[in-house]
Design an enzyme around this catalytic site. Structure first.
Site, PDB file in Angstrom:
ATOM      1  N   HIS A 129     -61.809 -13.859  20.017  1.00 21.87           N
ATOM      2  CA  HIS A 129     -62.853 -13.476  19.201  1.00 21.87           C
ATOM      3  C   HIS A 129     -62.442 -13.765  17.641  1.00 21.87           C
ATOM      4  O   HIS A 129     -61.292 -13.874  17.536  1.00 21.87           O
ATOM      5  CB  HIS A 129     -62.910 -11.927  19.171  1.00 21.87           C
ATOM      6  N   ARG A 171     -70.909  -9.275  10.396  1.00 18.78           N
ATOM      7  CA  ARG A 171     -71.714 -10.601  10.031  1.00 18.78           C
ATOM      8  C   ARG A 171     -73.192 -10.464  10.271  1.00 18.78           C
ATOM      9  O   ARG A 171     -73.634 -11.097   9.513  1.00 18.78           O
ATOM     10  CB  ARG A 171     -70.920 -11.598  11.084  1.00 18.78           C
TER      11      ARG A 171
END
Ligand SMILES: Cc1cc2nc3c(=O)[nH]c(=O)nc-3n(C[C@H](O)[C@H](O)[C@H](O)COP(=O)(O)OP(=O)(O)OC[C@H]3O[C@@H](n4cnc5c(N)ncnc54)[C@H](O)[C@@H]3O)c2cc1C
Length: 373
Positions: free
Chosen positions: A116, A139
Site C-alpha cells: 500500500h 487521497r
C-alpha cells in the site's frame, strides 16, 4: 483486529444464547488432527498447555503480511519485500497456510502481496516495522502526494500498486498534503492522525516549504499546475494529451507522463493561495498490506490437495487465496470475509450433519434458528 469485530458478533450471540458455540481466546492453533485423509480437529496451546478440539476446521487466521522470519512465507515468496514495514498485526504469520501445507493442502498466488502506498511514518520512530495506514479517503478528498522536491509524480487516485510503483521511481520522503478544504472534509481523521504523531498541522504553505527544505515557489508551481489541469478538465474533460486512468484523456502532466493521468479533482487550490494556506501533512511510505495468496479452495471454501477436496477442512478470509486476483481493491476484503465466512460455515455444517441433517443428534434449538435466519 478491531475492523472485523462486527463480523464475529453473531458468533458471540450464538455462544451466549446456546451451547452450540464456545469462544476460546488467547489460544494458538498449531496442528491439524487427521483421521485418514479427513481433518477431524486441531491442537492448540493455551496458557502453556496443549489442548485438542474435535470437528471440522475452518481456517480464518488472516494473511502473512507480518511473517518476517528467515524461514517465513515472505522470505520464501517475496524476499524483496522483507525490508518493508507492514500494516498487519503480529498475528499475520500465515499459520493456516503452514498447517495446511503440512497435510498436503495446495496454495495459490503466494507471491502476490499488496504493498500500500500510504503507510504513515512517525517522524520520531521512522523505522517502526508496524505502521498506521492512511485511509484511502485522504487521497479521495484531494490530498496531493509530493516527493522530496515538492513535486507531484503520480495520479493520487490511481490503484494502490500503481501509486506504490511510482513511489519506487521517485525521491523519498513522500508527503501526503491536505489543504484546508480537503482536511475539513475529513477533519476527524486529520486530527486523529495528528494526535497519534503521524500527521502534522502547518499554519501555512510557507511553513510547510521551510520544513520540507524546498523553495515555497516549488509548492506554488505544483499546486498551480494541478489547479490548471483541474480547470481544463472541467471545460474539456477529454481534451488533454495524456492517457488517463481509468480511460480517456488527462490534462495533468505530472501523472499523465506515467500513463495513468488524473481525471478527477477535488478541493483544488491555485498557487497564489499556497503561501498562506493551512495544511495537514503526513510522511508516507510503501507498506505491506494484504496477501492475495493463500490456501486454494473450492467455491464452498473447502481446502484441497492435488487429489481433491480435504474432508473437514475449510478456509475463509485472507488465509484463502485466489479470490482477488493479483491486486485486491480497497474494501473488498471485508466483503470476502462475510461472503466466504458464511459459505464455508454453511458447508461445514452440511458436512457435519450430512444431507438432510442425517447425522444430527438433536434438533436445532429455536433461538439458534432465529439467529441464523
Ligand atoms: C490497517 C488495516 C486497514 C484495513 N482496512 C480495510 C478496509 O477498510 N476494508 C477492507 O475490506 N479491508 C481492510 N483491511 C484488510 C482486512 O482488514 C483484512 O484482510 C481482514 O481483516 C482479514 O480478516 P481475517 O478474518 O481473514 O483475518 P484477521 O482479521 O487477520 O483475523 C485473524 C485472526 O486469527 C487469529 N489467529 C492467527 N493465527 C492463529 C493461530 N495459529 N491460532 C489461533 N488464532 C490465530 C488472529 O489472532 C486474528 O484474531 C485492512 C487491513 C489493515 C491491516
Amino acid at each position: 483486529m478491531t475492523i472485523t469485530y462486527a463480523l464475529i458478533q453473531m458468533l458471540e450471540k450464538v455462544a451466549e444464547k446456546t451451547d452450540r458455540a464456545r469462544i476460546i481466546t488467547k489460544a494458538e492453533v498449531f496442528k491439524l488432527i487427521l483421521n485418514g485423509k479427513a481433518v477431524v480437529g486441531c491442537e492448540y496451546r493455551k496458557a502453556g498447555a496443549v489442548h485438542k478440539e474435535f470437528g471440522p476446521v475452518i481456517f480464518a487466521s488472516g494473511g502473512f503480511g507480518a511473517d518476517f522470519g528467515s524461514d517465513s512465507l515472505l522470505a520464501q515468496y517475496r524476499p524483496d519485500l522483507l525490508h518493508l514495514p507492514t500494516t498487519n498485526g503480529e498475528h499475520c504469520t500465515g499459520d493456516a497456510i503452514k498447517m495446511g501445507e503440512a497435510i498436503g493442502a495446495t496454495t495459490t498466488d503466494l507471491e502476490w502481496v499488496q504493498v500500500h502506498p500510504t503507510g504513515l511514518v512517525k517522524p520520531d520512530d521512522p523505522d517502526a516495522k508496524v505502521k498506521f495506514l492512511a485511509a484511502e479517503a485522504l487521497r479521495g478528498v484531494g490530498g496531493l502526494v509530493l516527493d522530496a522536491n515538492g513535486k507531484r509524480f503520480a495520479n493520487e487516485l490511481g490503484r494502490r500498486d500503481y501509486v506504490t510503483g511510482e513511489m519506487w521511481k521517485s525521491k523519498p520522503p513522500f508527503r501526503l498534503c491536505l489543504n484546508k478544504a480537503a482536511a475539513d472534509e475529513i477533519i476527524w481523521h486529520a486530527k486523529h492522525y495528528t494526535g497519534r504523531g503521524v500527521m502534522k498541522f502547518y499554519e501555512s504553505g510557507a511553513a510547510l516549504a521551510k520544513d520540507m527544505g524546498v523553495p515555497l515557489q516549488t509548492l506554488v508551481d505544483t499546486h498551480q499546475a494541478h489547479y490548471d489541469a483541474a480547470k481544463k478538465t472541467e471545460k474539456d474533460p477529454d481534451g488533454g494529451k495524456w492517457p488517463a486512468y481509468p480511460s480517456g484523456k488527462s490534462w495533468d502532466e505530472a501523472s499523465g507522463k506515467t500513463g495513468s493521468g488524473k481525471k478527477f479533482y477535488h478541493n483544488v487550490i491555485d498557487g497564489s493561495k499556497v503561501a498562506t494556506e493551512p495544511f495537514y501533512v503526513a510522511i508516507i511510505t510503501p507498506v505491506i498490506h494484504y496477501c492475495m495468496g493463500g490456501l486454494e479452495c473450492t467455491v464452498l471454501g473447502e481446502c484441497i490437495t492435488k487429489a481433491g477436496v480435504i474432508p473437514g477442512l475449510y478456509v475463509a478470509g485472507e488465509a484463502a487465496g485466489g479470490i482477488h486476483g493479483n491486486n485486491r481493491l480497497g474494501g473488498n476484503s471485508l466483503l470476502d470475509c462475510v461472503v466466504f465466512g458464511r459459505v464455508s460455515g454453511k458447508a461445514a455444517v452440511k458436512y457435519t450433519f450430512g444431507a438432510g441433517d442425517k447425522f444430527r443428534l438433536c434438533p436445532t434449538p429455536l433461538e439458534l434458528k432465529e439467529l441464523v435466519k
